[in-house]
Design a protein around this motif. Structure first.
Motif, PDB file in Angstrom:
ATOM      1  N   ASP A  57     -37.334 -29.339   4.991  1.00  0.00           N
ATOM      2  CA  ASP A  57     -36.372 -30.575   4.489  1.00  0.00           C
ATOM      3  C   ASP A  57     -35.309 -30.937   5.488  1.00  0.00           C
ATOM      4  O   ASP A  57     -35.407 -30.805   6.515  1.00  0.00           O
ATOM      5  N   ILE A  87     -44.280 -34.422   7.235  1.00  0.00           N
ATOM      6  CA  ILE A  87     -43.360 -34.423   5.578  1.00  0.00           C
ATOM      7  C   ILE A  87     -44.604 -34.139   4.681  1.00  0.00           C
ATOM      8  O   ILE A  87     -45.339 -34.976   4.411  1.00  0.00           O
ATOM      9  N   MET A 100     -35.707 -37.216   3.666  1.00  0.00           N
ATOM     10  CA  MET A 100     -35.956 -36.451   4.805  1.00  0.00           C
ATOM     11  C   MET A 100     -36.614 -37.564   5.927  1.00  0.00           C
ATOM     12  O   MET A 100     -36.244 -37.497   7.176  1.00  0.00           O
ATOM     13  N   THR A 103     -40.885 -29.911   1.357  1.00  0.00           N
ATOM     14  CA  THR A 103     -39.480 -30.553   0.930  1.00  0.00           C
ATOM     15  C   THR A 103     -39.127 -30.278  -0.540  1.00  0.00           C
ATOM     16  O   THR A 103     -38.081 -30.216  -0.696  1.00  0.00           O
ATOM     17  N   GLU A 122     -36.712 -35.386  -2.003  1.00  0.00           N
ATOM     18  CA  GLU A 122     -36.175 -34.950  -0.617  1.00  0.00           C
ATOM     19  C   GLU A 122     -37.040 -35.529   0.339  1.00  0.00           C
ATOM     20  O   GLU A 122     -36.696 -35.749   1.469  1.00  0.00           O
ATOM     21  N   ALA A 123     -38.375 -35.633   0.023  1.00  0.00           N
ATOM     22  CA  ALA A 123     -39.294 -36.143   0.999  1.00  0.00           C
ATOM     23  C   ALA A 123     -38.901 -37.470   1.510  1.00  0.00           C
ATOM     24  O   ALA A 123     -38.652 -37.739   2.554  1.00  0.00           O
TER      25      ALA A 123
END
Length: 331
Positions: free
Chosen positions: A233, A249, A263, A254, A259-260
């Motif tokens: 992450d 990713i 990130m 993640t 969150e992806a």
């Protein structure tokens, strides 16, 4: 306490046969075991799919149990924003996070990309995976797939220079990326990198074990190196600078699309280009990852192509060109 306005969470473990066998440096499997989270509310449903990652101690039963353990919190009104604090990154949070996004889209009548403030997704060219095997077997698999523009070659065992040379000879026009799945060692790194450079490889994923990747700071990198098992992450990104050129990713690492996307933005801020990756899974896993793929330099979302069958209303693949999902599937 149950909130009558909150959705109900249901969990299912599903098994999807793989077409043939999928082999990487850590072993082989003949089926994809996924966990599906479904949120139901007012006649609407939102779904998310995850693939538990044994590399991180996850199992289908364990992930399902984790999700059942948070069902009461969901029934009490837990939101997608709350979820980011209540659960750690990983497969369980991914399934539930993506289910929240899907339900939000169904409730609002908008697509997920609109809710996230993103432009309309476009079709993407995905890599197609060549499993680890003997040089002859991998050459034959590459020959059958040689019309595809991008091949991802699984390496990570003794004799890899011969494997990548055989694949290149069998697919002279394809762009090649390599995934060693932590299977190389510092002592063999230089020779393997040189073999990949000679074969015209354009990216190498995770050549060394995550706990031993500091060696990447001290060796010339003739091919860009992408972090996979070393990247989870946003919190993992700062330590990658200087060792890696890119980051893969994956939503199962993640802990979901929320969150992806964050990130992705942070990786690019740090000067790392991105790759959108996947586990072997159905189109329900690929659909949210398609949004991450929109800004990625490399896209590897071929999971459904490796299955004997996909779920109904799955993504449409035209060769290696994959189209965004319909709202019937997700988002």
């Amino acid at each position: 306490m149950v909130n009558p306005a909150a959705p109900r969470l249901d969990i299912a473990i599903e098994r999807w046969p793989i077409a043939g066998q999928f082999t990487i440096s850590r072993g082989a499997k003949t089926e994809a075991i996924v966990v599906v989270a479904q949120l139901s509310q007012g006649g609407l449903r939102g779904r998310g799919e995850c693939v538990p990652y044994p590399r991180y101690g996850e199992s289908a039963e364990g992930v399902a149990e984790t999700l059942r353990g948070i069902a009461d919190r969901v029934a009490a009104g837990l939101s997608r924003t709350d979820l980011q604090r209540e659960m750690p990154p990983g497969a369980a949070r991914n399934a539930l996070d993506c289910a929240f996004w899907d339900l939000e889209a169904k409730r609002s009548g908008k697509r997920v990309h609109e809710l996230a403030g993103l432009p309309s997704p476009r079709p993407l060219t995905t890599a197609f995976t060549i499993s680890l095997g003997t040089p002859d077997a991998m050459a034959e698999a590459a020959r059958r797939a040689s019309g595809r523009p991008l091949l991802k070659v699984k390496l990570g065992a003794d004799g890899d220079p011969a494997r990548i040379a055989a694949v290149r000879a069998a697919a002279p026009a394809a762009q090649l990326i390599v995934d060693a799945n932590e299977g190389w060692a510092a002592e063999t790194l230089g020779a393997n990198l040189a073999a990949c450079a000679a074969a015209g490889v354009t990216l190498i994923e995770q050549p060394l074990p995550a706990e031993a990747d500091d060696a990447l700071r001290d060796i010339p990198r003739p091919v860009p190196i992408c972090a996979d098992e070393s990247a989870h992450d946003r919190a993992s990104l700062a330590a990658l600078v200087g060792k890696y050129d890119a980051v893969n990713i994956k939503l199962d690492k993640t802990g979901g699309l929320t969150e992806a996307l964050a990130m992705d933005a942070e990786a690019r801020r740090l000067g790392l280009f991105t790759m959108a990756g996947c586990m072997v899974a159905t189109s329900l896993s690929m659909a949210p990852a398609m949004l991450v793929g929109q800004t990625a330099r490399v896209v590897d979302l071929d999971g459904p192509l490796l299955l004997a069958r996909d779920r109904a209303d799955g993504l449409v693949y035209e060769g290696s060109l994959v189209h965004p999902s319909s709202p019937v599937l997700w988002g």
